[in-house]
Design a protein around this motif. Structure first.
Motif, PDB file in Angstrom:
ATOM      1  N   ASP A 292       0.820  -1.198   0.000  1.00 33.17           N
ATOM      2  CA  ASP A 292       0.000   0.000   0.000  1.00 33.17           C
ATOM      3  C   ASP A 292       0.860   1.257   0.000  1.00 33.17           C
ATOM      4  OD1 ASP A 292      -2.395  -1.317   0.012  1.00 33.17           O
ATOM      5  OD2 ASP A 292      -2.661  -1.248   2.191  1.00 33.17           O
ATOM      6  N   SER A 293       0.299   2.332  -0.499  1.00 33.90           N
ATOM      7  CA  SER A 293       0.986   3.609  -0.436  1.00 33.90           C
ATOM      8  C   SER A 293       1.126   4.071   1.011  1.00 33.90           C
ATOM      9  CB  SER A 293       0.222   4.660  -1.247  1.00 33.90           C
ATOM     10  OG  SER A 293       0.148   4.291  -2.606  1.00 33.90           O
ATOM     11  N   ALA A 294       2.099   4.947   1.242  1.00 27.83           N
ATOM     12  CA  ALA A 294       2.353   5.470   2.585  1.00 27.83           C
ATOM     13  C   ALA A 294       2.449   6.985   2.520  1.00 27.83           C
ATOM     14  CB  ALA A 294       3.636   4.883   3.162  1.00 27.83           C
ATOM     15  N   LEU A 295       1.686   7.658   3.378  1.00 24.87           N
ATOM     16  CA  LEU A 295       1.677   9.114   3.423  1.00 24.87           C
ATOM     17  C   LEU A 295       2.447   9.584   4.646  1.00 24.87           C
ATOM     18  CD1 LEU A 295       0.610  11.861   2.391  1.00 24.87           C
ATOM     19  CD2 LEU A 295      -1.386  11.503   3.869  1.00 24.87           C
ATOM     20  N   PHE A 296       3.378  10.521   4.432  1.00 15.70           N
ATOM     21  CA  PHE A 296       4.168  11.100   5.513  1.00 15.70           C
ATOM     22  C   PHE A 296       3.882  12.592   5.595  1.00 15.70           C
ATOM     23  CE2 PHE A 296       6.324   7.192   4.549  1.00 15.70           C
ATOM     24  CZ  PHE A 296       6.834   6.753   5.771  1.00 15.70           C
ATOM     25  N   LEU A 297       3.479  13.036   6.780  1.00 16.39           N
ATOM     26  CA  LEU A 297       3.128  14.432   6.992  1.00 16.39           C
ATOM     27  C   LEU A 297       4.348  15.229   7.432  1.00 16.39           C
ATOM     28  CD1 LEU A 297      -0.277  13.989   8.881  1.00 16.39           C
ATOM     29  CD2 LEU A 297       0.129  14.249   6.414  1.00 16.39           C
ATOM     30  N   ARG A 305       6.223  12.549   9.731  1.00 23.16           N
ATOM     31  CA  ARG A 305       5.554  11.543  10.557  1.00 23.16           C
ATOM     32  C   ARG A 305       4.580  10.776   9.680  1.00 23.16           C
ATOM     33  NH1 ARG A 305       0.608  11.588  12.746  1.00 23.16           N
ATOM     34  NH2 ARG A 305       0.365  13.830  12.380  1.00 23.16           N
ATOM     35  N   GLN A 306       4.647   9.448   9.741  1.00 23.06           N
ATOM     36  CA  GLN A 306       3.780   8.634   8.907  1.00 23.06           C
ATOM     37  C   GLN A 306       2.342   8.687   9.407  1.00 23.06           C
ATOM     38  OE1 GLN A 306       5.025   4.579   8.386  1.00 23.06           O
ATOM     39  NE2 GLN A 306       3.470   4.135   6.834  1.00 23.06           N
ATOM     40  N   TRP A 307       1.439   8.927   8.480  1.00 20.20           N
ATOM     41  CA  TRP A 307       0.021   8.831   8.808  1.00 20.20           C
ATOM     42  C   TRP A 307      -0.351   7.362   8.714  1.00 20.20           C
ATOM     43  CZ3 TRP A 307      -4.540   6.919   7.051  1.00 20.20           C
ATOM     44  CH2 TRP A 307      -5.686   7.396   7.672  1.00 20.20           C
ATOM     45  N   THR A 308      -0.934   6.823   9.764  1.00 24.93           N
ATOM     46  CA  THR A 308      -1.195   5.385   9.813  1.00 24.93           C
ATOM     47  C   THR A 308      -2.675   5.103   9.946  1.00 24.93           C
ATOM     48  OG1 THR A 308      -0.876   5.373  12.205  1.00 24.93           O
ATOM     49  CG2 THR A 308       1.042   4.863  10.841  1.00 24.93           C
ATOM     50  N   THR A 309      -3.072   3.972   9.357  1.00 22.43           N
ATOM     51  CA  THR A 309      -4.427   3.446   9.544  1.00 22.43           C
ATOM     52  C   THR A 309      -4.288   2.167  10.341  1.00 22.43           C
ATOM     53  OG1 THR A 309      -4.255   2.407   7.366  1.00 22.43           O
ATOM     54  CG2 THR A 309      -5.367   4.532   7.472  1.00 22.43           C
ATOM     55  N   ASP A 310      -4.784   1.080   9.824  1.00 25.96           N
ATOM     56  CA  ASP A 310      -4.674  -0.214  10.490  1.00 25.96           C
ATOM     57  C   ASP A 310      -3.300  -0.802  10.187  1.00 25.96           C
ATOM     58  OD1 ASP A 310      -4.867  -2.701  11.553  1.00 25.96           O
ATOM     59  OD2 ASP A 310      -6.619  -3.326  10.396  1.00 25.96           O
ATOM     60  N   ALA A 311      -2.450  -0.860  11.193  1.00 26.84           N
ATOM     61  CA  ALA A 311      -1.069  -1.296  10.982  1.00 26.84           C
ATOM     62  C   ALA A 311      -0.971  -2.751  10.535  1.00 26.84           C
ATOM     63  CB  ALA A 311      -0.263  -1.104  12.260  1.00 26.84           C
ATOM     64  N   SER A 312      -2.011  -3.545  10.772  1.00 26.67           N
ATOM     65  CA  SER A 312      -1.947  -4.954  10.411  1.00 26.67           C
ATOM     66  C   SER A 312      -2.408  -5.209   8.982  1.00 26.67           C
ATOM     67  CB  SER A 312      -2.821  -5.783  11.359  1.00 26.67           C
ATOM     68  OG  SER A 312      -4.193  -5.409  11.221  1.00 26.67           O
ATOM     69  N   ARG A 313      -2.905  -4.145   8.319  1.00 24.91           N
ATOM     70  CA  ARG A 313      -3.456  -4.338   6.977  1.00 24.91           C
ATOM     71  C   ARG A 313      -2.331  -4.402   5.949  1.00 24.91           C
ATOM     72  NH1 ARG A 313      -5.124  -0.538   3.077  1.00 24.91           N
ATOM     73  NH2 ARG A 313      -6.724  -1.311   1.643  1.00 24.91           N
ATOM     74  N   ARG A 314      -2.379  -5.423   5.109  1.00 30.94           N
ATOM     75  CA  ARG A 314      -1.373  -5.553   4.068  1.00 30.94           C
ATOM     76  C   ARG A 314      -2.079  -5.826   2.745  1.00 30.94           C
ATOM     77  NH1 ARG A 314       3.383  -9.513   5.386  1.00 30.94           N
ATOM     78  NH2 ARG A 314       4.261  -8.357   3.672  1.00 30.94           N
ATOM     79  N   SER A 326      -3.997   3.636  -3.059  1.00 27.40           N
ATOM     80  CA  SER A 326      -4.459   3.295  -1.723  1.00 27.40           C
ATOM     81  C   SER A 326      -5.223   4.450  -1.109  1.00 27.40           C
ATOM     82  CB  SER A 326      -3.269   2.929  -0.836  1.00 27.40           C
ATOM     83  OG  SER A 326      -2.507   4.082  -0.562  1.00 27.40           O
ATOM     84  N   THR A 327      -5.822   4.196   0.015  1.00 26.45           N
ATOM     85  CA  THR A 327      -6.663   5.190   0.662  1.00 26.45           C
ATOM     86  C   THR A 327      -5.851   6.371   1.169  1.00 26.45           C
ATOM     87  OG1 THR A 327      -8.180   3.458   1.352  1.00 26.45           O
ATOM     88  CG2 THR A 327      -8.318   5.552   2.518  1.00 26.45           C
ATOM     89  N   LEU A 328      -6.314   7.567   0.866  1.00 24.75           N
ATOM     90  CA  LEU A 328      -5.730   8.774   1.425  1.00 24.75           C
ATOM     91  C   LEU A 328      -6.556   9.183   2.642  1.00 24.75           C
ATOM     92  CD1 LEU A 328      -4.935  10.803  -1.810  1.00 24.75           C
ATOM     93  CD2 LEU A 328      -3.400   9.451  -0.412  1.00 24.75           C
ATOM     94  N   PRO A 329      -5.945   9.820   3.620  1.00 26.97           N
ATOM     95  CA  PRO A 329      -6.610   9.988   4.905  1.00 26.97           C
ATOM     96  C   PRO A 329      -7.600  11.140   5.005  1.00 26.97           C
ATOM     97  CG  PRO A 329      -4.415  10.872   4.996  1.00 26.97           C
ATOM     98  CD  PRO A 329      -4.551  10.221   3.659  1.00 26.97           C
ATOM     99  N   PHE A 330      -7.458  12.154   4.166  1.00 26.81           N
ATOM    100  CA  PHE A 330      -8.247  13.354   4.379  1.00 26.81           C
ATOM    101  C   PHE A 330      -9.314  13.482   3.301  1.00 26.81           C
ATOM    102  CE2 PHE A 330      -3.958  14.075   5.962  1.00 26.81           C
ATOM    103  CZ  PHE A 330      -4.235  14.312   7.294  1.00 26.81           C
ATOM    104  N   ALA A 331     -10.566  13.248   3.671  1.00 25.73           N
ATOM    105  CA  ALA A 331     -11.651  13.425   2.714  1.00 25.73           C
ATOM    106  C   ALA A 331     -11.737  14.899   2.363  1.00 25.73           C
ATOM    107  CB  ALA A 331     -12.974  12.950   3.310  1.00 25.73           C
TER     108      ALA A 331
END
Length: 556
Positions: A292-297, A305-314, A326-331
Motif C-alpha cells: 500500500d501507499s504510505a503518506l508522511f506528513l 511523521r507517517q500517517w497510519t491506519t490499520d497497521a496490520s493491513r497488508r 491506496s486510501t488517502l486519509p483526508f476526505a
C-alpha cells in the motif's frame, strides 16, 4: 392602500434586486454535460520526437523503466522534454543490446522539438529509472537529478544550454548497491533551499553483485517481487548550500516499516509531494510495487511523521499505481485542493470485469491528472501499462501492452470519455506505458500528454479538444522562501466557484509534469480575483480580468 403595503413593497423590491445581483455574481451551475469525445492527435514524428527507450532484459522488474520529465531548461517560457533511458545490463551481450543515451528535446515554439542531447552534455548511458528537475542553487534555472540502478547522477544547469555532472561534489550518487526509482525536490525544512528525496526500490548486499542478485530473483520471482534484494528506506539529502548535500540520518522520519517483518517496505516506485492536510507544507506520498501507499506528513521541523491506519493491513501482490493506489486519509472538503480531491475520487474506481470501461487503478503503471476540456475539474489519463510481460499468466484477459484511456471527471464520479474505435480514438492504441507527463507544449492553453514507453518509442499526444472553454495559467515566483514556492495555495475566484491548486513538483510514476498551474474556467468567462497564500505566510490578493493567458506572479 393596505396599511402594510408601504412596508412590504420596499422589502419585495429589495429581495428582487438582491436576487438579480446574486444571480449575476453566482450563476447556477450549467446542465450536466455528456462525457466529451476525446480528441488527441499523435504528433510525435511531426514534432520531431525520435526517442526510443532501451531497457535491456525483458524480465521483471527490469521492465519498470521509461521516464519523461518536463522542464524549461533554458528559461524561454516553453516546456522542454527530457527522457531517461535504460542500458544493457553488465552481463548482457552489448552487441545484441546496443547502448542508448538519455535525451533532451528543446521546444522550438513552432510545433517542433530539436534533439539537443549532445550539445547539452546529457548524452549519458546508464541504467536509468526516473528523474526530477529542480533549481537547487536558486539561480533561476532547473537542475536535473537522474535515478538508476546502482548509481544516481546530478547535473547542474550551467545557464548556457549545457549541464555539468556534479554528482561527486554534491555527494548524492548513492552507495553503489541501491536501486533508486522516484525522486523529488522539495524544501522540506523551510530554509529556502531545495532538498532531495529519493525513493529506493531495493538494494543488494555488499558481498553479492548485481548479476547474482538477479539470478536469485529470477529463480522464483512472484509477480515482479525480486527475492535477491532487500528493502531500503528513502534517501534524504539536505541542501547545505554551495552545491553540497548531506545524507540525513534516519531518512528524516521517512521510514515505512513492515509491521510483520519489521524490515523496510521494499520496492518503492514513486514519491509524490502534496499538501494533504492544508497546512501549507508539502507532505510526501510514497507508492510501492507490492504494498500500500504510505503518506508522511511534514512536521515543519525537518522531520516527517507517517500517517497510519490499520497497521496490520497488508496488500501483498497489489500492482503498481501512481498516487491513487491506496486510501488517502483526508476526505476533501468543498474548498480542498483539486488534486487531492481527484486522488480521493480516483480510489473509488473498481474493476468489475476484464472488459469494464472503468479503471482498476491499483493495477496500472502511469497515471496523470489534467483538466482535459478546461471545465475546471481534473480528469484522469491512464496509460494502463502493466508491470510484467507475462501478466496474463496472473490476470486472465490482460496483455503487457494496453490502450491508454481518459476518464472524465463529472464532479462526483468518473465517466469513460472515449474508447478505442470511437471518434477520436485512433490515438488509443496498445502501448507499454510507463511515465506519463502533461504540459501545454504548443501554448494553446490546454494540456498535452507525453508517454514514455518501456523498450519502445515515446509518444506525444496533442490535445485537440473543442470545448472552447476559457482558461488561466499561473506561474509563481516566491521571494521570501524557496523561489519555486512549493506549498503555495492558489485560489482563482470565478462567479460560480473557487478553483484551488497547491504549487508542488508535479511528480508521478517515472514522470514530472510542468509546474505551471492550469485553471480551466468552464462556463465562466471572467475571473473575479486571485488569492495566493505564500509559503512565507503572506496572503496576496489580485484583481484581474485576465483569461486565456499565462500570468507570472511574484511574491511582493
Amino acid at each position: 392602500m393596505p396599511p402594510l403595503l408601504p412596508i412590504v413593497l420596499p422589502l419585495v423590491l429589495a429581495a428582487i434586486a438582491l436576487s438579480v445581483v446574486f444571480a449575476w455574481l453566482f450563476p447556477a451551475p450549467g446542465t450536466l454535460r455528456p462525457a466529451p469525445v476525446v480528441r488527441f492527435t499523435n504528433v510525435t514524428k511531426e514534432w520531431g520526437i525520435r526517442f526510443v527507450h532501451r531497457g535491456g532484459l525483458q524480465d521483471p522488474p527490469t521492465t519498470l523503466g521509461g521516464a519523461v520529465i518536463v522542464l524549461d531548461y533554458d528559461r524561454d517560457g516553453r516546456p522542454d522534454l527530457f527522457f531517461v533511458n535504460g542500458a544493457p545490463w553488465p552481463w548482457e551481450d552489448a552487441s545484441t543490446a546496443p547502448a542508448s543515451t538519455c535525451a533532451l528535446y528543446h521546444n522550438d515554439g513552432n510545433g517542433h522539438f530539436t534533439d539537443v542531447t549532445h550539445a547539452a552534455g546529457l548524452d549519458i548511458v546508464m541504467q536509468g529509472m526516473s528523474a526530477a528537475a529542480g533549481d537547487y542553487d536558486n539561480d533561476g534555472y532547473p537542475d536535473l537529478f537522474i535515478t538508476g540502478v546502482g548509481q544516481n547522477r546530478l547535473f547542474h544547469n550551467q545557464r548556457d544550454g549545457t549541464f555539468a555532472d556534479v554528482t561527486a561534489a554534491a555527494g548524492v550518487g548513492g552507495d553503489g548497491q541501491t536501486w533508486s526509482t522516484g525522486a523529488t525536490w522539495i524544501d522540506y525544512d523551510g530554509d529556502g533551499k531545495l532538498d532531495l528525496v529519493v525513493a529506493n526500490y531495493a538494494r543488494w548486499l555488499g558481498d553479492v553483485d548485481l548479476a547474482t542478485a538477479f539470478s536469485v530473483a529470477l529463480m522464483g520471482h512472484s509477480y515482479g517481487a525480486p527475492t535477491g534484494f532487500v528493502g531500503a528506506f528513502p534517501s534524504v539529502y539536505r541542501n547545505l548550500g554551495h552545491g553540497r548535500f548531506a545524507l540525513v540520518p534516519g531518512s528524516a522520519g521517512l521510514r515505512n516499516i513492515d509491521p510483520q517483518t519489521h524490515l523496510p517496505v521494499a520496492k518503492a516506485l514513486a514519491v509524490v509531494p502534496l499538501d494533504a492536510n492544508g497546512d501549507g507544507r508539502l507532505d510526501l506520498l510514497f507508492t510501492y510495487h507490492t504494498a500500500d501507499s504510505a503518506l508522511f506528513l511534514n512536521q515543519g521541523d525537518g522531520t516527517f511523521r507517517q500517517w497510519t491506519t490499520d497497521a496490520s493491513r497488508r496488500n501483498e501482490g497489489a500492482g503498481a499505481g501512481l498516487a491513487t493506489a491506496s486510501t488517502l486519509p483526508f476526505a476533501p472538503s468543498e474548498d480542498a485542493d483539486a488534486i487531492l480531491g481527484s486522488l480521493e475520487l480516483a480510489q473509488t474506481i473498481e474493476r468489475r470485469s476484464h472488459d469494464e470501461t472503468l479503471l482498476h487503478l491499483s493495477g496500472k503503471l502511469g497515471v496523470a491528472l489534467l483538466d482535459y476540456d478546461l471545465d475546471g475539474r481534473l480528469d484522469l489519463f491512464s496509460g494502463n501499462g502493466r508491470a510484467e510481460p507475462d501478466v496474463n499468466r496472473f490476470e486472465s484477459g490482460y496483455d503487457f501492452a494496453a490502450a491508454p484511456q481518459l476518464l472524465w471527471n463529472r464532479g462526483r464520479a468518473w465517466a469513460p470519455a472515449s474508447a478505442p474505435g470511437a471518434e477520436g480514438g485512433a490515438w488509443a492504441i496498445p502501448v507499454v506505458a510507463r511515465g506519463i507527463a502533461v504540459a501545454d507544449l504548443d501554448g494553446d492553453g490546454d494540456s498535452d500528454v507525453i508517454i514514455a514507453q518501456n523498450n519502445g518509442p515515446a509518444i506525444v499526444l496533442r490535445n485537440d479538444q473543442r470545448s472552447g472553454m476559457p482558461w488561466l495559467r499561473i506561474a509563481l515566483v516566491a521571494t521570501r522562501t524557496q523561489p519555486e514556492a512549493g506549498g503555495a495555495r492558489v485560489e482563482v475566484h470565478t462567479p460560480r466557484r473557487v478553483l484551488i491548486r497547491t504549487m508542488a513538483p508535479a511528480m508521478g510514476y517515472m514522470s514530472q509534469s510542468e509546474s505551471v498551474l492550469t485553471f480551466g474556467l468552464g462556463e465562466d468567462a471572467r475571473v473575479r480575483k486571485i488569492v495566493i497564500h505564500w509559503p512565507s505566510g503572506q496572503r496576496q490578493e489580485l484583481q484581474t480580468d485576465a483569461i486565456n493567458r499565462t500570468l507570472v506572479i511574484h511574491e511582493p
